[in-house]
Enzyme design. Structure first.
Site, mmCIF file in Angstrom:
data_model
loop_
_atom_site.group_PDB
_atom_site.id
_atom_site.type_symbol
_atom_site.label_atom_id
_atom_site.label_comp_id
_atom_site.label_asym_id
_atom_site.label_seq_id
_atom_site.Cartn_x
_atom_site.Cartn_y
_atom_site.Cartn_z
ATOM 1 N N LEU A 141 -43.914 43.135 11.001
ATOM 2 C CA LEU A 141 -43.078 42.050 10.469
ATOM 3 C C LEU A 141 -42.118 42.564 9.401
ATOM 4 O O LEU A 141 -40.970 42.119 9.304
ATOM 5 C CB LEU A 141 -43.953 40.935 9.870
ATOM 6 C CG LEU A 141 -44.979 40.271 10.793
ATOM 7 C CD1 LEU A 141 -45.656 39.104 10.073
ATOM 8 C CD2 LEU A 141 -44.341 39.781 12.060
ATOM 9 N N ASN A 145 -45.015 42.190 1.415
ATOM 10 C CA ASN A 145 -45.393 41.939 2.806
ATOM 11 C C ASN A 145 -46.583 42.776 3.283
ATOM 12 O O ASN A 145 -47.241 42.420 4.253
ATOM 13 C CB ASN A 145 -44.148 42.216 3.677
ATOM 14 C CG ASN A 145 -44.470 42.405 5.130
ATOM 15 O OD1 ASN A 145 -44.668 41.428 5.853
ATOM 16 N ND2 ASN A 145 -44.547 43.653 5.577
ATOM 17 N N SER A 151 -47.862 35.821 3.507
ATOM 18 C CA SER A 151 -49.272 35.441 3.551
ATOM 19 C C SER A 151 -49.636 35.237 5.018
ATOM 20 O O SER A 151 -49.276 36.064 5.857
ATOM 21 C CB SER A 151 -49.504 34.204 2.691
ATOM 22 O OG SER A 151 -50.873 33.943 2.611
ATOM 23 N N TYR A 175 -60.215 38.129 5.501
ATOM 24 C CA TYR A 175 -58.763 38.088 5.719
ATOM 25 C C TYR A 175 -58.179 36.721 5.331
ATOM 26 O O TYR A 175 -57.301 36.632 4.467
ATOM 27 C CB TYR A 175 -58.421 38.413 7.184
ATOM 28 C CG TYR A 175 -56.927 38.384 7.445
ATOM 29 C CD1 TYR A 175 -56.119 39.446 7.039
ATOM 30 C CD2 TYR A 175 -56.318 37.294 8.059
ATOM 31 C CE1 TYR A 175 -54.753 39.423 7.254
ATOM 32 C CE2 TYR A 175 -54.949 37.259 8.277
ATOM 33 C CZ TYR A 175 -54.174 38.330 7.879
ATOM 34 O OH TYR A 175 -52.812 38.293 8.078
ATOM 35 N N LYS A 211 -55.866 35.676 2.095
ATOM 36 C CA LYS A 211 -54.514 35.117 2.260
ATOM 37 C C LYS A 211 -54.403 33.754 1.572
ATOM 38 O O LYS A 211 -53.363 33.411 1.014
ATOM 39 C CB LYS A 211 -54.165 35.014 3.747
ATOM 40 C CG LYS A 211 -53.960 36.374 4.419
ATOM 41 C CD LYS A 211 -52.737 37.090 3.853
ATOM 42 C CE LYS A 211 -52.419 38.368 4.586
ATOM 43 N NZ LYS A 211 -51.220 39.049 4.081
HETATM 44 N N1 LIG Z 1 -48.960 40.096 12.832
HETATM 45 C C1 LIG Z 1 -49.411 38.886 12.601
HETATM 46 O O1 LIG Z 1 -49.759 38.133 13.522
HETATM 47 C C2 LIG Z 1 -49.495 38.377 11.176
HETATM 48 C C3 LIG Z 1 -49.767 37.014 10.997
HETATM 49 C C4 LIG Z 1 -49.837 36.521 9.708
HETATM 50 C C5 LIG Z 1 -49.612 37.339 8.628
HETATM 51 N N2 LIG Z 1 -49.354 38.678 8.838
HETATM 52 C C6 LIG Z 1 -49.129 39.497 7.650
HETATM 53 O O2 LIG Z 1 -47.915 40.186 7.793
HETATM 54 C C7 LIG Z 1 -47.927 41.346 6.967
HETATM 55 C C8 LIG Z 1 -47.438 42.539 7.776
HETATM 56 O O3 LIG Z 1 -48.384 42.828 8.796
HETATM 57 P P1 LIG Z 1 -47.958 43.281 10.267
HETATM 58 O O4 LIG Z 1 -48.508 42.284 11.198
HETATM 59 O O5 LIG Z 1 -46.515 43.565 10.291
HETATM 60 O O6 LIG Z 1 -48.854 44.593 10.474
HETATM 61 P P2 LIG Z 1 -48.516 46.136 10.215
HETATM 62 O O7 LIG Z 1 -47.448 46.609 11.118
HETATM 63 O O8 LIG Z 1 -49.847 46.807 10.253
HETATM 64 O O9 LIG Z 1 -47.921 46.158 8.754
HETATM 65 C C9 LIG Z 1 -48.689 46.305 7.597
HETATM 66 C C10 LIG Z 1 -47.864 47.117 6.635
HETATM 67 O O10 LIG Z 1 -48.531 47.145 5.379
HETATM 68 C C11 LIG Z 1 -48.430 48.447 4.858
HETATM 69 N N3 LIG Z 1 -49.565 48.688 3.952
HETATM 70 C C12 LIG Z 1 -50.883 48.511 4.187
HETATM 71 N N4 LIG Z 1 -51.597 48.903 3.124
HETATM 72 C C13 LIG Z 1 -50.703 49.318 2.180
HETATM 73 C C14 LIG Z 1 -50.830 49.870 0.886
HETATM 74 N N5 LIG Z 1 -52.023 50.054 0.309
HETATM 75 N N6 LIG Z 1 -49.694 50.198 0.221
HETATM 76 C C15 LIG Z 1 -48.470 50.014 0.771
HETATM 77 N N7 LIG Z 1 -48.299 49.494 2.003
HETATM 78 C C16 LIG Z 1 -49.414 49.175 2.704
HETATM 79 C C17 LIG Z 1 -48.498 49.372 6.079
HETATM 80 O O11 LIG Z 1 -47.875 50.625 5.802
HETATM 81 P P3 LIG Z 1 -48.754 51.943 5.464
HETATM 82 O O12 LIG Z 1 -49.988 51.869 6.311
HETATM 83 O O13 LIG Z 1 -47.848 53.076 5.828
HETATM 84 O O14 LIG Z 1 -49.038 51.878 4.004
HETATM 85 C C18 LIG Z 1 -47.700 48.570 7.100
HETATM 86 O O15 LIG Z 1 -46.330 48.922 7.067
HETATM 87 C C19 LIG Z 1 -49.378 41.499 6.476
HETATM 88 O O16 LIG Z 1 -49.477 41.026 5.157
HETATM 89 C C20 LIG Z 1 -50.152 40.598 7.415
HETATM 90 O O17 LIG Z 1 -51.341 40.113 6.864
HETATM 91 C C21 LIG Z 1 -49.286 39.208 10.085
#
Ligand SMILES: NC(=O)c1ccc[n+]([C@@H]2O[C@H](COP(=O)([O-])OP(=O)(O)OC[C@H]3O[C@@H](n4cnc5c(N)ncnc54)[C@H](OP(=O)(O)O)[C@@H]3O)[C@@H](O)[C@H]2O)c1
Length: 268
Positions: free
Chosen positions: A25, A96, A150, A165, A169
């Site tokens: 995202l 994010n 979130s 989780y 959130k």
């Molecule tokens: N996909 C969905 O369906 C969904 C739904 C609701 C909410 N969300 C939320 O959207 C956000 C993005 O998630 P995503 O779905 O896009 O998954 P994602 O591709 O796994 O993205 C998560 C990002 O967070 C970074 N991250 C994790 N731990 C970190 C740390 N300690 N320091 C700095 N960066 C960190 C990761 O980069 P590095 O690992 O390189 O650090 C990665 O770029 C999250 O907060 C997630 O909870 C996602």
């Protein structure tokens, strides 16, 4: 008076920081701001190669990768001081980064640390640059703002990811509302994006089938839109909050979930 849709959603000249901006995202959001005239988008994350690949794939000159673990306050300080020297201010922080945590295993500490505590650390670390963004006044489409990604997990009573989780959130969503109130004297806004299900690295275990974003992939009683979210379904709400269109939003929670919360036990 602004009436055209292009002026209402204009983000030209904005300086933004997006944590986790190199994947999923965050990458959808980075691309949206970079392609629409952002002066600069700083993308933070732990994996340098992921950040650099994002910059190369998008191919615009206005994205800067900054390696940073947001759970580490010293690393955040270094990122802030680099951006301060480079740009002097920011208009937008999108907090994010997040993790799904172990599914159904009883582990709360790390999930809360990344999804909630680190969002607080990040917000506090960037306050001075957000304040400088208001004083600079180059970007006229709304006061400085923090947006947290979130989740609808904040409101769901049915567990799909791990126990920790959704609860982490929910804590973040509430914390962003508390911050909206706390930051009033500083003229800094906070808003929350609550996405539903989007295919990213985070959700590979939850999504099966070839293309979950095709209409018909999910039954009406799971997702009324009958599909998972697409990049547009996060970019639209982001551009709304960040442009003149959403400049009056403060303390808001924008759901972008295809109606999923309407068909699941929820507290929303
Ligand atoms: N996909 C969905 O369906 C969904 C739904 C609701 C909410 N969300 C939320 O959207 C956000 C993005 O998630 P995503 O779905 O896009 O998954 P994602 O591709 O796994 O993205 C998560 C990002 O967070 C970074 N991250 C994790 N731990 C970190 C740390 N300690 N320091 C700095 N960066 C960190 C990761 O980069 P590095 O690992 O390189 O650090 C990665 O770029 C999250 O907060 C997630 O909870 C996602």
């Amino acid at each position: 008076m602004t009436t055209s849709s292009s002026s209402l959603s204009d983000v030209t000249g904005i300086i933004a920081v997006i944590t986790g901006g190199g994947s999923g995202l965050g990458l959808f959001m980075t691309r949206a701001l970079a392609a629409n005239g952002a002066k600069r988008v700083y993308i933070l994350g732990r994996r340098k190669n992921v950040l650099e690949k994002a910059v190369a794939d998008i191919g615009t000159q206005n994205i800067t990768p900054v390696q940073c673990d947001i759970t580490d306050q010293d690393a955040l300080k270094s990122a802030v001081s680099f951006i301060e020297k480079d740009a002097g201010y920011i208009n937008l922080l999108v907090s994010n980064s997040g993790i799904s945590g172990p599914s159904l295993k009883i582990e709360f500490t790390n999930t809360f640390h990344v999804n909630c505590t680190a969002v607080f650390y990040t917000t506090i670390a960037f306050l001075a640059l957000l304040d400088a963004g208001n004083k600079d006044q180059t970007y006229q489409n709304g006061r400085s703002q923090v947006i947290a990604t979130s989740s609808i997990g904040s409101f769901k009573r049915k567990i799909t990811a791990g126990f920790a989780y959704g609860v982490s959130k929910e804590a973040t969503t509430m914390m962003m509302k508390v911050l909206a109130t706390y930051l009033v004297p500083y003229r800094i806004r906070t808003n929350v994006l609550c996405p539903g299900l989007f295919p990213t690295d985070l959700t590979t275990n939850l999504i099966h089938g070839t293309d979950p974003t095709v209409e018909g992939s999910f039954p009406l009683d799971q997702i009324p839109a009958e599909r998972a979210g697409t990049p547009e379904d996060i970019r639209g709400p982001l551009l709304y909050l960040v442009s003149r269109a959403g400049a009056y939003c403060n303390g808001n929670c924008v759901l972008t979930d295809g109606g999923r919360l309407s068909v699941t036990p929820a507290t929303y």
